[in-house]
Design an enzyme around this catalytic site. Structure first.
Site, short mmCIF file in Angstrom:
data_model
loop_
_atom_site.label_atom_id
_atom_site.label_comp_id
_atom_site.label_asym_id
_atom_site.label_seq_id
_atom_site.Cartn_x
_atom_site.Cartn_y
_atom_site.Cartn_z
N HIS A 1 3.00 -2.01 -4.27
CA HIS A 1 4.38 -1.54 -4.17
C HIS A 1 5.35 -2.59 -4.72
O HIS A 1 6.17 -2.31 -5.60
CB HIS A 1 4.69 -1.24 -2.69
CG HIS A 1 6.10 -0.80 -2.44
ND1 HIS A 1 6.47 0.53 -2.33
CD2 HIS A 1 7.25 -1.50 -2.27
CE1 HIS A 1 7.77 0.63 -2.11
NE2 HIS A 1 8.28 -0.60 -2.06
N GLU A 2 5.26 -3.82 -4.21
CA GLU A 2 6.17 -4.87 -4.68
C GLU A 2 5.91 -5.18 -6.16
O GLU A 2 6.84 -5.49 -6.90
CB GLU A 2 6.02 -6.13 -3.82
CG GLU A 2 6.32 -5.95 -2.32
CD GLU A 2 7.68 -5.35 -2.01
OE1 GLU A 2 8.62 -5.54 -2.81
OE2 GLU A 2 7.80 -4.67 -0.96
N HIS B 1 8.03 -2.94 -8.17
CA HIS B 1 9.40 -3.47 -8.27
C HIS B 1 9.47 -4.61 -9.29
O HIS B 1 10.39 -4.69 -10.09
CB HIS B 1 9.84 -4.05 -6.91
CG HIS B 1 10.24 -3.02 -5.90
ND1 HIS B 1 11.25 -2.13 -6.10
CD2 HIS B 1 9.77 -2.77 -4.65
CE1 HIS B 1 11.40 -1.36 -5.02
NE2 HIS B 1 10.50 -1.73 -4.12
N GLU C 1 12.85 2.07 -6.40
CA GLU C 1 11.79 2.60 -5.53
C GLU C 1 10.92 3.61 -6.26
O GLU C 1 9.75 3.78 -5.92
CB GLU C 1 12.39 3.21 -4.26
CG GLU C 1 13.07 2.19 -3.34
CD GLU C 1 12.14 1.08 -2.84
OE1 GLU C 1 10.92 1.31 -2.79
OE2 GLU C 1 12.64 -0.02 -2.52
#
Lengths: 501, 501
Positions: free
Chosen positions: B266-267, B270, B296
């Site tokens: 997830h990060e 980003h 997101e």
């Protein structure tokens, strides 16, 4: 009056915060920043320096200082308020001479210079760093010229790290110190191996165990890990973000037990200084150590006077033996002599106490030659090697262990090295005074109890932060000024006993 | 004209540098800062925010913007210069409404709030954090009121993270989304265990192996460790100091393999966004992703659409089996179903994709209730638990896994959570478009080749940085606006197949 003081404090509090922010960015740059971060980091540090400078030299600061002059005259010289006004005026007047753009450019060049230095050092090739250093030296000269004609262009550079120190004074001290030092080095050189066997220090030393031993030493010293931390970097340093957040760094060599350990104790000494600044000074420009001679007196005191002493090792040797079981077969006295072995070496931070001074005098001379134009940057590596041969009888096999070994020039820092030697001198004066005032100090150290020593140093030195100059503080503690004599006596005693000279 | 533009760029470059410096201090605060550093860090962040704000709203910025209006009208809307002027004007006008002192106070409160949140979370006791949150919410309301009367006081908070987004629009989207979502959750709940056996995820998972596996996943994604790094923190986050220095953080749970792994992916999503911003925008305010929905959409795309898909695991499962040999006995299909198991759970960041939306809607409702005054901060923990029971049929055993689980409120961040769900919706729209334009995308993913997907996202989304709003960019890529329909269809397909509903 009170209102001007309040405004001045708030305003300079912002300067202090910006400068702490720069320190955080600098710390990150040398510890964790990935290579890609360099270009933007230079821009960020440039902006922070420029803005801090602009705030410091703002017209209203001059106005407040003028309004506060009569109030200052009424105050006790030693009071926090008088000191704030006095130091703010000194720095205001100094900084007013320098344009903000130059400050920003120097910060950017320093940040980029550090990156090329790291690279040059990895490649052991001075020519990689040379263009950066040329720029840094040129900027530092341009900066020094902002202050108008000086007896020496090197003066403002010394003054930057030791307010009030001049080239002439440093030269006079070193001139008095050097001949007897050379004599001592020569006398020891005639007795090679005299009761000193360094072979116990040969070997491979696992990094994790080195780290843990360093942490244990820091704890014995009184370093508070709730208010600081240790990380790794290419060159060890100490930095303070506040009196409750002081960071040190270290580096490890697999084939050296002493390199990281004594470096950790050295940086720990710096850190104790910053951690000991009075909390009342914390949120403003006085909230940090300033005189680099005082700073180095603390680091060198812990590293050498305490850290290489028999009393300290009477307590700490079992910890070392536990960390590195091969020392269970080694007498403490053998180890003590090994860590105090005197012999010319290439690396300043690993030099023994006796030859250490020659490493500094070499740098003191080269820096002056660089900034007066006697020596071109492109010739620095050769000049370095020639002086190493002349002073220590050694020629560095490459630039990484020669001219590129220290971090200082990578950030345009010129004028800092002399303070290491001056600080070493002062450390002996301070320790002798501490001994006079704490009669059982040596047996406390033998018991691993360094608390009273730390309390004494806090009371006498640390808590004052930036309030006093070197001379002001030595006058208060010693009633005299810095002198090389006690240091020489100390060296002759400690190493005379070991080498029987 | 050109001169005003140059001046504006230089000036806003400084704002950008200050804001990057704040990010470095924020990163340090959450990764390495010792507890003692908290008080000074709050002051430092306060000063940086205040100065950045003052620079942004300076009168000359307004003058330059006015002078540049005719030039802007001539330029292509999509050009870098027109975008800089447009975005600068929008932000200038917004920020002009807010006093600098309030900005500084919010930054200080956020920094201190983070510290109390960390402590409260450790103690699993909301009351420790309550006074901080009361202050943070009050400051956020005061800030929102600076913009004058709004349809909802929550509007400026949404607008802060998603320029242009209103409460009414978010509400309408969630209103359309929620009933069919609840229906899907209920349908799946009726078929517990249907072909899904999660027991392979039970066990203890050594941290070092978890770290290495996460790094391997990041490398497959295309994360460049020369231009970024990963560290540990209490709550995972991504931060960017420049397009060449993007940091992510993670945390580990010994009893969960998936928590750190999917959080890292997830990060990483980003981070790829920030690393993909055009270098031409890097030294100024456009040099970062802005729309949090877009942000997101990237993180959720990698975490879920890619990271929980069969094609990805066809490539990556052997790496996981090598890291954790117990999986050598587990079929990939069993593992695939296990990581896509749907069941109500307490922690948002570990929720399955289907129930995830309910976690967001809960926060969206609680945040509105807090800022409109319907709900007092002191009643928040109880309100949280009641809503958890209502929406997910679960009651948190303590606040650490309840109201204190997310980092956002600790810094006064209100209005961010809705973007997670909107971003999840958008991620499906984007991925479907990418699939249409890269016909063999799925087989590329099966081969562990994510380069073309990344290049597509860079071209369509990342490189633009802050240039466009969410609607501007969805119009350019999709020719339409954000919609929940494709996301619902995607959820029904993926989980319908697994659960046969």
């Amino acid at each position: 009056m009170k209102e001007s003081l309040q405004q001045l404090k708030e305003h300079l509090g912002k300067v202090h915060n910006l400068s702490a922010a720069s320190s955080v960015l600098g710390w990150d740059q040398e510890t964790y920043m990935p290579p890609g971060g360099a270009a933007a980091r230079a821009r960020q540090l440039g902006t922070l320096s420029e803005l801090a400078h602009e705030l410091y030299v703002a017209d209203e600061v001059g106005r407040w200082l003028e309004e506060l002059a009569p109030y200052e005259a009424e105050l006790d010289f030693d009071s926090d308020d008088a000191s704030l006004i006095r130091v703010a005026r000194r720095e205001f007047e100094k900084r007013r001479c320098v344009p903000a753009e130059l400050v920003g450019e120097m910060a950017r060049a320093a940040s980029l210079g550090h990156q090329t230095w790291v690279q040059a050092r990895e490649e052991a090739d001075f020519s990689v760093f040379q263009p950066s250093l040329e720029k840094l030296v040129a900027l530092r000269i341009e900066w020094a010229e902002c202050f108008g004609p000086q007896e020496s262009i090197y003066d403002p550079m010394l003054d930057e790290f030791e307010p009030g120190l001049t080239t002439a004074r440093a030269q006079a001290i070193f001139d008095a110190f050097r001949p007897p030092l050379v004599e001592l080095v020569a006398a020891i050189a005639e007795r090679p191996g005299r009761g000193v066997d360094g072979s116990c220090l040969d070997g491979r030393f696992e990094e994790r165990a080195q780290w843990d031993l360093g942490v244990e030493a820091l704890k014995v010293m009184g370093f508070d890990f709730e208010r600081g931390r240790q990380d790794r970097s290419a060159h060890p340093f100490t930095t303070s973000f506040s009196v409750d957040d002081v960071r040190i760094t270290t580096r490890f060599q697999a084939d050296s037990l002493t390199s990281a350990l004594f470096s950790t104790i050295h940086e720990g000494g710096h850190a104790l200084y910053e951690l000991g600044v009075s909390k009342a000074l914390d949120s403003n420009i006085l909230g940090t150590g300033d005189s680099m001679t005082l700073h180095e007196s603390q680091s060198r005191l812990y590293e050498n006077i305490v850290g290489r002493s028999r009393p300290f090792w009477r307590h700490f040797y079992p910890a070392l033996q536990a960390a590195f079981p091969q020392f269970r077969q080694v007498e403490m006295e053998t180890f003590y002599r090994a860590i105090n072995r005197v012999r010319p070496s290439l690396i300043r931070v690993e030099a023994d106490e006796v030859t250490y001074g020659l490493h500094i005098i070499l740098r003191f001379e080269l820096e002056q030659a660089l900034v007066t134009g006697e020596l071109a940057v492109r010739d620095l590596s050769a000049a370095w090697n020639a002086k190493m041969e002349e002073y220590l009888g050694l020629t560095p096999p490459d630039d990484a262990v020669g001219v590129l070994q220290d971090v200082h020039w990578s950030g345009g820092t010129l004028g800092y090295f002399p303070e290491y030697l001056l600080g070493s001198m002062l450390s002996v004066q301070l320790f002798e005074r501490a001994q006079a005032e704490i009669p059982d100090l040596i047996s406390q150290i033998e018991a691993g109890k360094l608390g009273e020593l730390l309390a004494w140093l806090r009371e006498k030195v640390h808590r004052h932060g930036l309030k006093f100059t070197l001379d002001e503080i030595t006058e208060r503690i010693l009633g005299t000024e810095l002198s090389p004599e006690p240091y020489l006596r100390y060296l002759r005693e400690r190493y005379g006993e070991i080498y029987q000279v």
